[in-house]
Design an enzyme around this catalytic site. Structure first.
Site, short mmCIF file in Angstrom:
data_model
loop_
_atom_site.label_atom_id
_atom_site.label_comp_id
_atom_site.label_asym_id
_atom_site.label_seq_id
_atom_site.Cartn_x
_atom_site.Cartn_y
_atom_site.Cartn_z
N SER A 215 0.68 -1.45 0.14
CA SER A 215 -0.38 0.13 0.10
C SER A 215 0.44 1.25 0.12
CB SER A 215 -0.78 -0.06 1.25
OG SER A 215 -2.51 0.93 1.27
N GLU A 327 -8.43 -5.40 -4.71
CA GLU A 327 -7.46 -4.34 -3.96
C GLU A 327 -8.79 -3.16 -3.88
OE1 GLU A 327 -4.70 -3.37 -3.05
OE2 GLU A 327 -3.39 -5.39 -3.90
N HIS A 436 -7.98 -5.40 -0.14
CA HIS A 436 -6.32 -5.03 -0.96
C HIS A 436 -5.48 -5.37 1.39
CE1 HIS A 436 -3.62 -1.39 -0.34
NE2 HIS A 436 -4.11 -1.08 0.61
#
Length: 537
Positions: A215, A327, A436
């Site tokens: 991320s 995601e 995610h």
């Protein structure tokens, strides 16, 4: 600020942070030992239940306070005599979050790092340096989800995790303060310099360093690869979920500084150094987390980082990179109207309109939506839209990184997709898919550190898939190739077959396999380089 950039940064900031509760989790200490002698002084670490030694809360920079608030970090010169490294340092200051780990100890004097090692001896083990995510605004290394103990134990290597400044403290661009808009990225670079200079005292090899993150952490890894003085400190890189494509122009960063000054009612931006940190965080929250992030300033980044990678800034670095399958579904808990299956939500449609120039010649937004619907016939319209968001902000920028690096490291670029769907009891009733950050707990073997995603204790997690992924990441850190002898045979990526390792499981058994160009029909809709927002600054 360009509308597309601020919208995209804002969307990424909505993604839930990772992490679980305040239970001891992985790496729980068993006893204090005196372990490491460095040129900075001695440090006493703790033996963990995994049998490795953890040195926690090691200062690598002077406290970034007073004149050093917002400024580039200054390397620490020495430690207190017999530094007690048995507990994590404080998290960097951050606004309250509705999700993730609760950091009860926060302080601006937060520039610390943690080392997990089989032994602080003279051995030269591979080193893996972890950069945590959290939209550049949240999270920290104390979270049990980010423990490096089990990875260090299984791989018999050294794992380092780092704290870096967040939000306004890490990215406020001050007039006349060179590097201020990228202070957080400079924190990370200084931590890598600390690894180069001192990790040998902890049993690590300073000439065999793999930088990895997910991320915002993945964005930081890619940014460092495109930063002068950054890639030289990295021998291999693993970029998970994001690349350094969302970089703010200098003028946009300066505009945010003006908004911050106005929100605080200050006469001059120099007064920002004296504002109580609680007031600064409140103003940051009012502006929105998407306001802060890396800045194309012409100094720290003379060239936008993704453009620098295209030009060969990381020519010597093997890269492993990829995403989870879904995601963008991380937005679903944070934006209620995205959960309605009755219509295509406005945000991805707006994103398509903003990114029309990133679509392949002759492809209109309407045609793109139709292609995504055909490719996902069982999904309701809102989840089709999430698939568009996944591609536009995650998968295609990641593939652009891979394709860019092929010109310099053919045979040393590897791509994955993570397909296993966690139960996500924290968001019961929402189809989170392979969400995610879902792969992070597999790489670090910390699924018990995020019960909201994996369930209490991670009991439903397929252990064989955890071990498979850990071994691949360890193999890459050791050799630059994630293939595992007697296990995975992972071919390098190319732009003809586009081989991708797809990680999945059916019950306890992995279904991992190499797939040629997964999602190729939707991939072909895009010009990946044009999805690297900020590529040209």
């Amino acid at each position: 600020m360009r509308a597309d950039l601020r919208i995209a940064l804002g969307l990424l900031a909505l993604l839930p942070a990772c992490g679980g509760d305040a239970s001891p989790g992985p790496g729980a200490p068993l006893e204090v030992v005196t372990g490491a002698v460095t040129s900075l002084g001695t440090a006493a670490g703790v033996v963990t239940e995994e049998g490795v030694v953890a040195f926690l809360g090691l200062p690598y920079a002077e406290p970034p306070v007073g004149a050093l608030r917002f400024a580039p970090p200054v390397a620490v010169r020495s430690w207190p005599s017999g530094l007690d490294a048995s507990a994590f340092g404080p998290a960097c200051p951050q606004p309250p979050a509705e999700f993730g780990y609760v950091y009860t100890r926060q302080d601006e004097d937060c520039l610390r790092l943690n080392v997990w090692t089989p032994s602080a001896d003279g051995a030269r083990r591979p080193v893996m340096v972890w950069v945590h995510g959290g939209a550049f605004a949240y999270e920290g290394t104390e979270d049990p989800f980010y423990s490096g103990a089990r990875l260090a134990a299984r791989g018999q290597l050294v794992v380092v995790s780092i704290e870096y400044r967040l939000g306004a403290l890490g990215f406020t661009q001050l007039e006349g303060v060179d590097g201020s808009g990228n202070a957080a990225i400079l924190d990370e670079r200084l931590a890598l310099e600390w690894v180069r200079d001192h990790v040998a005292s902890f049993g690590g090899d300073p000439e065999d360093v793999t930088l990895f993150g997910q991320s915002a952490g993945g964005m930081a890894v890619a940014a460092l690869l495109g930063m002068p003085g950054g890639s030289e400190l990295v021998d291999k890189a693993i970029v998970q979920a994001n690349v350094a494509s969302l970089i703010r122009p200098w003028e946009a960063a300066r505009a945010v500084t003006g908004e911050l000054v106005a929100a605080l009612g200050l006469a001059d931006e120099s007064d920002l150094r004296d504002v109580p940190v609680a007031d600064l965080l409140a103003a940051q929250a009012a502006l929105g987390d998407g306001s802060f992030g890396p800045t194309f300033d012409g100094s720290v980044f003379p060239v936008a980082p993704m453009r620098a990678v295209e030009l060969g800034s990381a020519a010597h670095v093997p890269i492993l990179t990829g995403t989870t399958r879904d995601e963008a579904r991380g937005w679903l808990p944070r934006v209620p109207f995205l959960r309605s299956p009755l219509f295509v939500p406005a945000i991805p449609i707006a994103l398509l309109e903003l990114l029309t120039d990133a679509l392949a010649p002759g492809v209109t937004p309407a045609q793109a939506i139709e292609t995504y619907q055909r490719a996902n016939p069982t999904l309701p319209p809102n989840l089709v839209s999430m698939a568009i968001g996944t591609d536009a902000l995650f998968r295609l920028p990641i593939l652009h990184l891979a394709e860019s690096q092929l010109a310099f490291e053919p045979g040393a670029v590897f791509v994955y997709r993570f397909d296993w769907v966690p139960p996500s009891p924290q968001h019961a009733g929402i189809d989170m898919g392979a969400r995610h950050a879902a792969e992070v707990g597999f790489v670090l073997d910390t699924t018990d550190g995020w019960p909201g995603c994996y369930g209490p204790g991670g009991e439903s997690v397929p252990r064989a898939l955890v071990e498979q992924m850990m071994d691949a990441w360890i193999a890459f850190a050791r050799t630059g190739d994630p293939s595992v002898r007697g296990g995975l045979s992972w071919p390098a990526y190319d732009t003809v077959r586009r081989p991708t390792m797809v990680f999945g499981a059916d019950g306890p058994s992995p279904t991992t396999s190499v797939v040629a160009d997964p999602g190729g029909d939707t991939r072909a809709l895009w010009i990946p380089s044009r999805l690297a927002l900020g590529r040209d600054g």
